[in-house]
Design a protein around this motif. Sequence first.
Motif, PDB file in Angstrom:
ATOM      1  N   UNK A 269       0.798  -1.191  -0.169  1.00  0.00           N
ATOM      2  CA  UNK A 269      -0.031   0.138   0.006  1.00  0.00           C
ATOM      3  C   UNK A 269       0.968   1.168  -0.030  1.00  0.00           C
ATOM      4  N   UNK A 270       1.994   1.260   1.040  1.00  0.00           N
ATOM      5  CA  UNK A 270       2.838   2.468   0.906  1.00  0.00           C
ATOM      6  C   UNK A 270       3.489   2.776  -0.328  1.00  0.00           C
ATOM      7  N   UNK A 271       3.844   1.577  -1.113  1.00  0.00           N
ATOM      8  CA  UNK A 271       4.687   1.699  -2.422  1.00  0.00           C
ATOM      9  C   UNK A 271       3.855   2.319  -3.425  1.00  0.00           C
ATOM     10  N   UNK A 272       2.242   1.807  -3.495  1.00  0.00           N
ATOM     11  CA  UNK A 272       1.439   2.243  -4.225  1.00  0.00           C
ATOM     12  C   UNK A 272       1.200   3.824  -3.964  1.00  0.00           C
ATOM     13  N   UNK A 273       1.142   4.240  -2.955  1.00  0.00           N
ATOM     14  CA  UNK A 273       1.190   5.616  -2.721  1.00  0.00           C
ATOM     15  C   UNK A 273       2.273   6.536  -2.838  1.00  0.00           C
ATOM     16  N   UNK A 274       3.324   5.622  -3.243  1.00  0.00           N
ATOM     17  CA  UNK A 274       4.718   6.464  -3.566  1.00  0.00           C
ATOM     18  C   UNK A 274       5.479   6.965  -2.077  1.00  0.00           C
ATOM     19  N   UNK A 277       8.711   5.061   2.967  1.00  0.00           N
ATOM     20  CA  UNK A 277       8.884   5.432   4.187  1.00  0.00           C
ATOM     21  C   UNK A 277       8.013   5.322   5.266  1.00  0.00           C
ATOM     22  N   UNK A 278       6.696   5.350   4.698  1.00  0.00           N
ATOM     23  CA  UNK A 278       5.629   5.375   5.940  1.00  0.00           C
ATOM     24  C   UNK A 278       5.396   4.120   6.335  1.00  0.00           C
ATOM     25  N   UNK A 279       5.785   3.128   5.890  1.00  0.00           N
ATOM     26  CA  UNK A 279       5.593   1.430   6.439  1.00  0.00           C
ATOM     27  C   UNK A 279       5.787   1.752   8.045  1.00  0.00           C
ATOM     28  N   UNK A 280       7.007   2.369   8.404  1.00  0.00           N
ATOM     29  CA  UNK A 280       7.269   2.158   9.751  1.00  0.00           C
ATOM     30  C   UNK A 280       6.222   2.672  10.683  1.00  0.00           C
ATOM     31  N   UNK A 281       5.855   3.860  10.400  1.00  0.00           N
ATOM     32  CA  UNK A 281       4.605   4.390  11.292  1.00  0.00           C
ATOM     33  C   UNK A 281       3.436   3.938  11.264  1.00  0.00           C
ATOM     34  N   UNK A 282       2.895   3.193  10.123  1.00  0.00           N
ATOM     35  CA  UNK A 282       1.732   2.393  10.022  1.00  0.00           C
ATOM     36  C   UNK A 282       2.023   1.237  10.938  1.00  0.00           C
ATOM     37  N   UNK A 283       2.970   0.495  10.764  1.00  0.00           N
ATOM     38  CA  UNK A 283       3.035  -0.753  11.556  1.00  0.00           C
ATOM     39  C   UNK A 283       3.342  -0.362  13.184  1.00  0.00           C
ATOM     40  N   UNK A 329      -6.127   6.505   1.622  1.00  0.00           N
ATOM     41  CA  UNK A 329      -4.699   6.985   1.921  1.00  0.00           C
ATOM     42  C   UNK A 329      -3.961   6.538   2.916  1.00  0.00           C
ATOM     43  N   UNK A 330      -2.665   6.876   3.142  1.00  0.00           N
ATOM     44  CA  UNK A 330      -2.084   6.359   4.265  1.00  0.00           C
ATOM     45  C   UNK A 330      -2.539   6.743   5.605  1.00  0.00           C
ATOM     46  N   UNK A 331      -3.036   7.871   5.804  1.00  0.00           N
ATOM     47  CA  UNK A 331      -3.542   8.422   7.076  1.00  0.00           C
ATOM     48  C   UNK A 331      -4.639   7.479   7.564  1.00  0.00           C
ATOM     49  N   UNK A 334      -3.655   4.026   8.512  1.00  0.00           N
ATOM     50  CA  UNK A 334      -2.799   3.922   9.769  1.00  0.00           C
ATOM     51  C   UNK A 334      -4.058   3.782  10.858  1.00  0.00           C
ATOM     52  N   UNK A 335      -5.234   4.697  10.476  1.00  0.00           N
ATOM     53  CA  UNK A 335      -6.144   4.824  11.639  1.00  0.00           C
ATOM     54  C   UNK A 335      -6.741   3.319  11.856  1.00  0.00           C
ATOM     55  N   UNK A 336      -6.969   2.446  10.675  1.00  0.00           N
ATOM     56  CA  UNK A 336      -7.802   1.239  10.547  1.00  0.00           C
ATOM     57  C   UNK A 336      -6.942   0.151  10.970  1.00  0.00           C
ATOM     58  N   UNK A 337      -5.568   0.465  10.788  1.00  0.00           N
ATOM     59  CA  UNK A 337      -4.563  -0.561  11.176  1.00  0.00           C
ATOM     60  C   UNK A 337      -4.636  -0.751  12.774  1.00  0.00           C
ATOM     61  N   UNK A 338      -4.661   0.893  13.306  1.00  0.00           N
ATOM     62  CA  UNK A 338      -4.628   0.871  14.708  1.00  0.00           C
ATOM     63  C   UNK A 338      -5.783   0.397  15.185  1.00  0.00           C
TER      64      UNK A 338
END
Length: 435
Positions: A269-274, A277-283, A329-331, A334-338
Amino acid sequence: MPSSASAPSRARSARPGYRAVLRAPHAGRTFGAALLGRLSYGVVPLALLLAVRDATGSYSAAGAAMALFGLASVLLSPVRAALVDRHGPRRALPPMAVLYSALLLAVAAATARPGTAPAALAALVVAAGACTPPLGPVMRTLWRRLLPDPDLLRRAYSLDGVAEELLFVSGPLLVGLLLPLVGPAGAVVAGAALLLTGALLLVASPLAAPHPRGGDREERQAGADGAAGGGRGRRAGRLGGGRALRSAVLAAAVTGLALGALDLMVVAFAEQQGRPEAVGWVLAALSVGSAVGGLGLGALDRPLPNAVRLPLFTAGLGVALAAAGLAPNLLLLGAAVALAGLFVSPALTTSYLVADEAVAPDARTRAGAWVNTAVNAGSATGGATVGLLVGHLPLPLCFALAAAPALAAVPALRTRDFGGARSRRKSDPAPDPAP
């Protein structure tokens, strides 16, 4: 009048919390030792991967070695736990810890210089994985021995699960700090030292001593008597557990599968969004959600019964995971993953509690090891399966497919009673009946 009005508030303040868990005799010392040793589990995999890669110059060789390490560690976990149940922590853990650490030192020595044959490294890595001491299951067994009160035990298991998750986050960070100083081989040595030190401190705790008056023998007899009283005819030394244990293992497996799949899907997902580097904070949001959920479960005064919690948390994880695939989007991802994380630690904590209460006292380490094995096997399966799907199917569909096993398991987890007072009566020594 003031005294009667203030009675409820005093009762509420007297309810035991996490401080009461850690204030139990020898609890802080024993738990600290277990966490020190378990920090190795967060350090060693990454350190080994980097060390084998540097020695062989091959990512494929490093990946294969780590896959074998994981398989040996996971599949043989119930066997190692059975040795602890049979001989006790003080007799079984030190030989495992010494052998495991020695094999890691051999790997470190073999990878300290390039050119070592990949087959030789793989053999050492597999041997080390086969000897991994089951510090997590042992600590959960000791919690049960120390805290027979169900509320305190639930808090202890919640605290244990959250702390273990934080260790798996901090372990790679520690490797990152060690690499510039000692290199990958030195990080492997550090992991070996952590495990050996923690294991030896753990068995030095009075909680790890055999029960007085032939406690181990009494526990086995109590388990046999309880099983006979329950009409199942289970013999001492056998695992047993019936549907309750199978439910705990199933819930742990589908939870692990969801987690293993989620890691790779977040990367995609993060790669699709370009923004890789956001992988870390989503996980990290997943870990934060899991920690909040675990601590929240332990803080409840009157939680739902295990028979209700286990399918509820499993279903919640599945629904949240499927919904995460719809994030634009990534934001929001992140909320859904949390949100999904809120169900992870409670689901695993409840699985361990159900397994612990379903079996006889002399089988508790094995029962915990089976749950732990299910989590790890499910995680590996989820990652491997999604790895085949990502790139060939739309990502929202991948999220839905990863959520499907958790949702499909819910009907099998719904049952009238398990992991409650009935299970404890079958597995715990009961007081003599009144005349």
